[in-house]
Design an enzyme around this catalytic site. Structure first.
Site, short mmCIF file in Angstrom:
data_model
loop_
_atom_site.label_atom_id
_atom_site.label_comp_id
_atom_site.label_asym_id
_atom_site.label_seq_id
_atom_site.Cartn_x
_atom_site.Cartn_y
_atom_site.Cartn_z
N GLN A 29 -34.97 -14.38 -38.16
CA GLN A 29 -34.96 -15.19 -36.95
C GLN A 29 -35.63 -16.54 -37.22
OE1 GLN A 29 -33.45 -14.74 -34.15
NE2 GLN A 29 -32.80 -12.60 -34.34
N TYR B 187 -27.33 -2.58 -38.25
CA TYR B 187 -27.41 -3.97 -38.70
C TYR B 187 -28.88 -4.32 -38.91
CZ TYR B 187 -22.88 -3.74 -36.28
OH TYR B 187 -21.64 -3.35 -35.82
N GLU C 273 -27.46 -0.90 -43.01
CA GLU C 273 -27.29 -2.31 -43.35
C GLU C 273 -26.38 -2.41 -44.57
OE1 GLU C 273 -26.95 -6.06 -43.91
OE2 GLU C 273 -28.12 -5.41 -42.16
N ASP D 152 -28.21 -4.89 -33.60
CA ASP D 152 -28.32 -6.36 -33.61
C ASP D 152 -27.17 -6.90 -34.44
OD1 ASP D 152 -29.09 -8.98 -33.55
OD2 ASP D 152 -30.92 -8.72 -34.71
N CYS E 253 -26.61 -12.25 -30.08
CA CYS E 253 -26.72 -13.70 -30.27
C CYS E 253 -25.51 -14.43 -29.70
CB CYS E 253 -26.88 -14.03 -31.75
SG CYS E 253 -25.52 -13.47 -32.80
#
Length: 433
Positions: free
Chosen positions: A264, A293, A317, A361, A388
């Site tokens: 981030q 994720y 992931e 995410d 997002c």
């Protein structure tokens, strides 16, 4: 380029523009605000197009939210990435709130009035700092004269810059924009600039670590002769890691992260999102949580602490480098199991039963209907979705609602002041029968 005069600007739309209608044609207008009357310089036109694009270049009737731009270089005809810099921060957050609400309604067909007003929250001291100095990571590219800059919006033309006001002070102190700093470095070189919370600023040029005392010399030194076949090229980029510290509700956490990997970018975002996710999941010792994720483990690490050694966290992931970092970050958390795999319906189904909560995410491309459907079939008591992109969120929430879940909470976070981007955290729970 044609200019339309006296255009009345309508509501904001996802993507950083407002919607105007001129003689029946939709025109997406950047650098304006709802209710304004402006002149629009068209930047993308064509008789066969469904809509046109343009920039507001003169304002006849201004919005009360309009202020002098905090980043003029990102104004009309300038670089991308600062399309709301001409609005007060409170106005920017009203803009983002309206976009989230409209997108959920229009794309997701979701009416969430039962949740009350959608809130887009500021982070830390952003208001006091006028939303400047927030980004710990920026990307630059060298122009034909080896000056650092950014691409002009929707082009590959490099606009040289003298500063980047959205970057944290540590990046400003590195004097990356000093005259002649990059002389001798190949034009077109991409610069990844990282200011970790624990350690000095790191700059990579096309993946190679730069010595800021002598950028051209340090890069020339990495381009030596090739080694024998089967060995790594002496000039190939080496992996560079940085260290991040995050203060959270479960204690101070330490992370190792690939310098060019995902993290981030807002200096306060990791702590804000971790605490938001922990509060939403409400994990207890002994429970099982799935983290999709999962990257380098931003959420996996605190979730592992929350469930304790009697619990379990499964993290999925696809990026092998990120998983390597996650293994180091979770070296003292045997309750965490890492899966190197893409997030697919089959992978989710393979996690089995007994899942108490799921955190996901996903990228802007969203999780997708098949993955979300598979998640609902696990029947977790809570799904926490970090998004997002409002359009992606709307589509995935719609799928979850169609499969027996309801949205019980939704909060926006202003992680990207002066841009149109907004992060959301949504909570889903099984709908009562």
């Amino acid at each position: 380029m044609d200019v339309l005069t006296g255009v009345s600007v309508g509501p904001p739309a996802h993507g950083g523009h407002c919607v105007a209608r001129v003689e029946g044609r939709v025109v997406f207008v950047r650098h304006s605000a709802p209710g304004e009357v402006v002149d629009v310089r068209l930047t993308d036109v064509g008789e066969g197009r469904k809509f046109w694009r343009g920039d507001a270049v003169a304002v006849h009737e201004a919005s009360p939210d309009r202020v002098p731009s905090r980043w003029p270089e990102a104004g009309p005809g300038g670089v991308g990435g600062g399309e709301l810099a001409h609005l007060a921060l409170a106005g920017q957050r009203r803009w983002k709130t309206e976009v989230v609400r409209d997108t959920l309604r229009r794309i997701g067909h979701l009416e969430l009035d039962h949740l009350g007003p959608v809130v887009v929250e500021p982070l830390g001291e952003d208001d006091a700092r006028e939303g400047l100095g927030t980004r710990t990571r920026i990307d630059l590219v060298l122009d034909a004269a080896s000056r650092p800059g950014m691409y002009r919006h929707r082009t590959h033309d490099v606009v040289p810059l003298e500063h980047m006001p959205l970057a944290v002070p540590a990046i400003a102190d590195a004097e990356l924009f000093a005259r002649g700093r990059w002389d001798g470095v190949r034009p077109g070189t991409r610069l990844d600039v990282v200011a970790p919370s624990d350690g000095p600023v790191v700059v990579l040029a096309d993946g190679r670590l730069v010595d800021l005392a002598d950028p051209a010399g340090s890069l020339a030194a990495t381009r030596g002769p090739r080694r024998r076949r089967g060995r790594r090229d002496a000039g190939a980029p080496a992996r560079v890691a940085v260290h991040e510290r995050v203060a959270t509700a479960v204690g101070d956490l330490s992370y190792r992260v690939d310098a060019t990997g995902f993290w981030q970018v807002h200096r306060d975002a990791p702590a804000a999102l971790v605490d938001a996710v922990l509060a939403a999941v409400r994990a207890e010792p002994g429970q099982r949580v799935v983290d999709l994720y999962s990257g380098a483990g931003l959420f996996t690490v605190p979730l592992a602490r929350a469930v304790g050694e009697s619990g379990r966290v499964d993290a999925v992931e696809v990026n092998a480098r990120a998983v390597t970092d996650a293994r180091r970050n979770l070296h003292d958390s045997p309750q965490a199991t890492l899966h190197v795999a893409g997030v697919t319906a089959a992978v989710v189904e393979g996690l089995g039963s007994g899942v108490d909560a799921v955190v996901l995410d996903p990228p802007r491309s969203r999780a997708g209907a098949e993955v979300v459907t598979a998640l609902t079939e696990l029947r977790p008591r809570r799904i926490v979705y970090v998004a997002c992109d409002p359009a992606a969120l709307a589509r995935d929430l719609r799928t979850a609602v169609d499969h027996g879940y309801e949205v019980t909470a939704l909060t926006g976070y202003d992680l990207f002041p002066h841009t149109h981007h907004v992060e959301c955290v949504a909570v889903l729970e099984p709908r009562a029968s």
